[in-house]
Design a protein around this motif. Structure first.
Motif, PDB file in Angstrom:
ATOM      1  N   ARG A 165       0.811  -1.213   0.000  1.00 40.50           N
ATOM      2  CA  ARG A 165       0.000   0.000   0.000  1.00 40.50           C
ATOM      3  C   ARG A 165       0.847   1.267   0.000  1.00 40.50           C
ATOM      4  O   ARG A 165       0.321   2.358  -0.091  1.00 40.50           O
ATOM      5  CB  ARG A 165      -0.910   0.005   1.225  1.00 40.50           C
ATOM      6  N   TYR A 173     -12.433   5.914  -2.232  1.00 45.44           N
ATOM      7  CA  TYR A 173     -12.272   6.599  -3.517  1.00 45.44           C
ATOM      8  C   TYR A 173     -13.448   6.295  -4.456  1.00 45.44           C
ATOM      9  O   TYR A 173     -13.532   6.867  -5.534  1.00 45.44           O
ATOM     10  CB  TYR A 173     -11.006   6.136  -4.253  1.00 45.44           C
ATOM     11  N   SER A 224      -3.829  13.226   0.051  1.00 39.00           N
ATOM     12  CA  SER A 224      -3.493  12.101  -0.829  1.00 39.00           C
ATOM     13  C   SER A 224      -2.656  11.029  -0.133  1.00 39.00           C
ATOM     14  O   SER A 224      -2.386   9.991  -0.723  1.00 39.00           O
ATOM     15  CB  SER A 224      -2.745  12.591  -2.077  1.00 39.00           C
ATOM     16  N   MET A 225      -2.211  11.274   1.086  1.00 32.11           N
ATOM     17  CA  MET A 225      -1.490  10.227   1.817  1.00 32.11           C
ATOM     18  C   MET A 225      -2.457   9.192   2.377  1.00 32.11           C
ATOM     19  O   MET A 225      -2.061   8.119   2.819  1.00 32.11           O
ATOM     20  CB  MET A 225      -0.678  10.832   2.970  1.00 32.11           C
TER      21      MET A 225
HETATM   22  C1  SAM Z   1      -3.620   8.788  -3.117  1.00 32.55           C
HETATM   23  S1  SAM Z   1      -2.345   7.608  -2.996  1.00 32.55           S
HETATM   24  C2  SAM Z   1      -2.311   7.141  -1.303  1.00 32.55           C
HETATM   25  C3  SAM Z   1      -0.894   7.178  -0.762  1.00 32.55           C
HETATM   26  C4  SAM Z   1       0.022   6.139  -1.336  1.00 32.55           C
HETATM   27  N1  SAM Z   1      -0.013   4.926  -0.534  1.00 32.55           N
HETATM   28  C5  SAM Z   1       1.439   6.643  -1.489  1.00 32.55           C
HETATM   29  O1  SAM Z   1       2.369   5.993  -1.042  1.00 32.55           O
HETATM   30  O2  SAM Z   1       1.613   7.678  -2.094  1.00 32.55           O
HETATM   31  C6  SAM Z   1      -3.160   6.295  -3.788  1.00 32.55           C
HETATM   32  C7  SAM Z   1      -2.257   5.125  -4.068  1.00 32.55           C
HETATM   33  O3  SAM Z   1      -2.020   4.393  -2.855  1.00 32.55           O
HETATM   34  C8  SAM Z   1      -2.093   2.999  -3.084  1.00 32.55           C
HETATM   35  N2  SAM Z   1      -3.303   2.505  -2.408  1.00 32.55           N
HETATM   36  C9  SAM Z   1      -4.280   3.245  -1.845  1.00 32.55           C
HETATM   37  N3  SAM Z   1      -5.217   2.487  -1.280  1.00 32.55           N
HETATM   38  C10 SAM Z   1      -4.861   1.215  -1.506  1.00 32.55           C
HETATM   39  C11 SAM Z   1      -5.464  -0.031  -1.193  1.00 32.55           C
HETATM   40  N4  SAM Z   1      -6.604  -0.131  -0.537  1.00 32.55           N
HETATM   41  N5  SAM Z   1      -4.832  -1.147  -1.604  1.00 32.55           N
HETATM   42  C12 SAM Z   1      -3.642  -1.082  -2.283  1.00 32.55           C
HETATM   43  N6  SAM Z   1      -3.026   0.075  -2.607  1.00 32.55           N
HETATM   44  C13 SAM Z   1      -3.623   1.215  -2.221  1.00 32.55           C
HETATM   45  C14 SAM Z   1      -2.243   2.842  -4.593  1.00 32.55           C
HETATM   46  O4  SAM Z   1      -0.968   2.706  -5.161  1.00 32.55           O
HETATM   47  C15 SAM Z   1      -2.873   4.141  -5.015  1.00 32.55           C
HETATM   48  O5  SAM Z   1      -2.642   4.485  -6.350  1.00 32.55           O
END
Ligand code: SAM
Length: 617
Positions: free
Chosen positions: A106, A369, A332-333
């Motif tokens: 994640r 989302y 966005s984190m």
């Molecule tokens: C808005 S960002 C959230 C922060 C991100 N984890 C980062 O390191 O920048 C969205 C990204 O986080 C990861 N992500 C968010 N929610 C997830 C979930 N439920 N399962 C797997 N990956 C997730 C995906 O790569 C996604 O494109």
């Protein structure tokens, strides 16, 4: 579970140029820590790289091994350093109750540093940049994103006829706008020529204009010793920097070549149009001040960043209208979860995220989302298509056989005395559920394990005649067709006819699909609306109760959607209380029920929107 918790290195001075070079030169194998910079007060990248000793090399190797183990280096994004902390991270930790840690699959996650109460603001963040969507470009002020209601003053630029400002912003904003008004006039043409989304190009321009000049960027500290790449917090709102935005994921390894090509063409035209419009202005000094400071490649990176991270904004009354899109690096984190514990609400150009339930220390803060009342495969597909990731949230990770998700796509088992649900064997046993599985798969009961196989010789259910009930691969398409036909009539606003068709749909399929099945659920809101349009508040509230029951079972936790259904219910109780045919005794009861229901609405909205933003009742 392995974590790199408490790693307080940050990307204090990563520039847009850095991202392009890193991404192009070493897309997959780069050590993420090579581009780590110390937080304010610490040394810069040169210092770290220049004094590398054997010990440091060993440490680096260890960190790389850990990162590889976490799967971080398999993503092109990590090559650009995005799995590190953003420059303003420490400021966030000081002012808000969470920190960022890195977790397998994640990436960065927001983790509560203390217990958080339902309704608490977990982050309030000003957009680094935002653009109103073209189709709604007169709905909000282009400088502050405040709602331009029917009665409020608004000023449209008479030249580009696109940007609109409120009274307060008009003078200052028009001054800034003059540098890009010429390109604004041509954006529609550029978008057509490059087959690129006009709003995306507009956003790239807005972000590029926020980029500090190269000289500003290299001047790491201002005269008073402040690091310019770190934001500020004023009156509880975080003002992040352009460098914070640069730390966001771009998923550049996942977007299609065709998309990249059209974005490249769009960015190239955007840049040349912008530069020539400045040239035409003929003022060298102005040129210096307003240059985009970006190459085409850098603009492409911004486009990918927007594509992955832009948030819908613009709230009218209680509805998130998504009339604008904004970039909020710290919002966005927060990762996605199909069982979120936080929700968004924008006010002007500030995005607020509030806890929708009490959250324990060390728990992850998550938002949603997507639409969550969907079968698991559909949700996963939506996230893969729109956000390029495979959801690993707790709801999606639980085996389907024990998850509430199975009911959203399950047919009732027809084996006598069994109360189980039949599911496609491919979904039931698959590790990764796909939404589209058109093969004639066998179906299996979650309770009695009875298997119904369309290819098996002999009767499917011994001793039974074959009906739709025991042929789920035909039952589901039949239900979909019947529902689509009813919705066609509903969309024509023929509420009386639509009600007949929707009620027939429910009568035909209620005993065959699970009561929480998404098709049955999707029929309930239009049916409630038909009843209300026909003045039948009694039946309308019956359907509203079923909707609320489904929502509370499938998605425990508060949401504005839940509040809106309670609000409809409250209105229907009031209507019934006021109806002429209602006796005094019943009217009193309905009034009390309406009051209690509106209290519930108020409590949910207070949690999701904050006390100050409640509408008058
Ligand atoms: C808005 S960002 C959230 C922060 C991100 N984890 C980062 O390191 O920048 C969205 C990204 O986080 C990861 N992500 C968010 N929610 C997830 C979930 N439920 N399962 C797997 N990956 C997730 C995906 O790569 C996604 O494109």
């Amino acid at each position: 579970m392995e974590q790199l918790e408490g790693d307080n290195t940050c990307m204090a001075a990563l520039s847009l140029e850095d991202r392009v070079v890193v991404a192009q030169d070493q897309p997959f194998e780069m050590d993420t820590h090579q581009h780590q910079h110390q937080c304010a007060g610490g040394g810069g990248a040169d210092e770290v790289e220049g004094t590398t000793t054997t010990k440091k090399k060993k440490q680096k190797k260890k960190k790389k091994a850990a990162a590889t183990k976490l799967g971080l280096l398999s993503d092109g994004d990590s090559a650009a350093g995005v799995h590190l902390l953003l420059p303003s991270q420490k400021l966030v930790e000081k002012n808000f109750p969470w920190t960022t840690v890195i977790r397998p699959r994640r990436g960065r996650c927001a983790i509560a540093t203390r217990a958080i109460k339902a309704g608490e603001v977990v982050i309030a963040e000003q957009a680094v940049a935002f653009v109103p969507r073209s189709q709604d470009h007169t709905a909000v002020c282009h400088a502050c994103c405040k709602d331009l209601g029917h009665n409020s003053f608004s000023f449209e630029c008479p030249v580009c006829k696109h940007v609109v400002y409120c009274q307060e912003c008009q003078a200052k904003a028009l001054d800034n706008h003059s540098s890009w008004c010429a390109v604004s006039q041509q954006l529609n043409e550029i978008a057509k020529k490059s087959d690129c989304d006009e709003d995306l190009l507009r956003f790239v321009l807005a972000l590029a204009l926020r980029q500090p000049s190269r000289s500003e960027h290299s001047k790491k500290a201002s005269e008073d010793g402040e690091d310019k790449s770190i934001g500020t917090v004023k009156e509880g709102v975080l003002y992040p920097t352009f460098q914070d935005a640069l730390g966001l994921q771009t998923h550049q390894d996942k977007v299609s070549a065709a998309w990249k090509a059209s974005v490249q063409k769009g960015c190239s035209l955007l840049l040349s149009t912008y530069e020539s419009s400045l040239g035409n202005a003929g003022d060298a000094n102005q040129h210096k001040e307003t240059s985009l400071h970006s190459s085409v490649e850098e603009l492409q990176i911004l486009a990918m960043l927007v594509n992955t991270n832009a948030h819908g904004m613009g709230a009218q009354g209680l509805h998130n209208t998504d009339v604008a899109l904004g970039i909020f690096p710290f919002v966005s984190m927060l990762n996605h979860s199909c069982w979120p514990n936080c929700c968004f609400a924008s006010e002007g150009s500030v995005m607020y995220v509030r806890a929708t339930q009490d959250i324990a220390k060390d728990s992850e803060l998550c938002v949603s989302y997507i639409n969550l009342y969907e079968p698991r495969g559909v949700r996963k597909q939506n996230l893969a298509d729109s956000k390029h990731f495979d959801c690993s949230c707790p709801r999606c990770s639980e085996p389907l056989i024990s998850s509430i998700d199975r009911f959203l796509e399950g047919c009732l088992c027809t084996v006598r005395g069994c109360s189980g649900v039949l599911l496609k064997s491919s979904s039931l046993h698959a590790k990764n559920v796909k939404s589209e599985d058109n093969s004639l798969s066998s179906w299996e009961c979650d309770l009695c394990s009875h298997v119904v196989d369309p290819h098996a010789p002999g009767p499917l259910f011994p001793g039974k005649t074959l009906t739709l009930d025991n042929k789920p691969w035909e039952l589901v398409p039949a239900a979909e067709n019947s529902f689509a036909a009813a919705m066609g009539v509903y969309r024509e606003r023929r509420f009386k006819d639509a009600r007949v068709l929707l009620e027939r749909f429910l009568a035909d399929f209620s005993g065959k699909l699970h009561p929480l099945h998404v098709l049955l659920f999707d029929a309930l809101t239009p049916l409630m609306n038909c009843c209300r349009a026909m003045g039948d508040a009694a039946e309308g509230s019956r359907f509203c109760h079923i909707i609320l029951d489904c929502l509370e079972k499938v998605m425990p936790g508060l949401s504005l959607e839940l509040a809106n259904f309670y609000f409809c219910l409250g209105e229907m109780y009031s209507e019934r209380a006021e109806a002429r045919s209602t006796s005094q005794v019943l009217a009193k009861r309905y009034r009390k029920q309406a009051q209690e229901t509106f209290q519930r609405v108020r409590a949910i909205r207070e949690t999701c929107l904050g006390k100050a933003n409640l509408p008058p009742y």
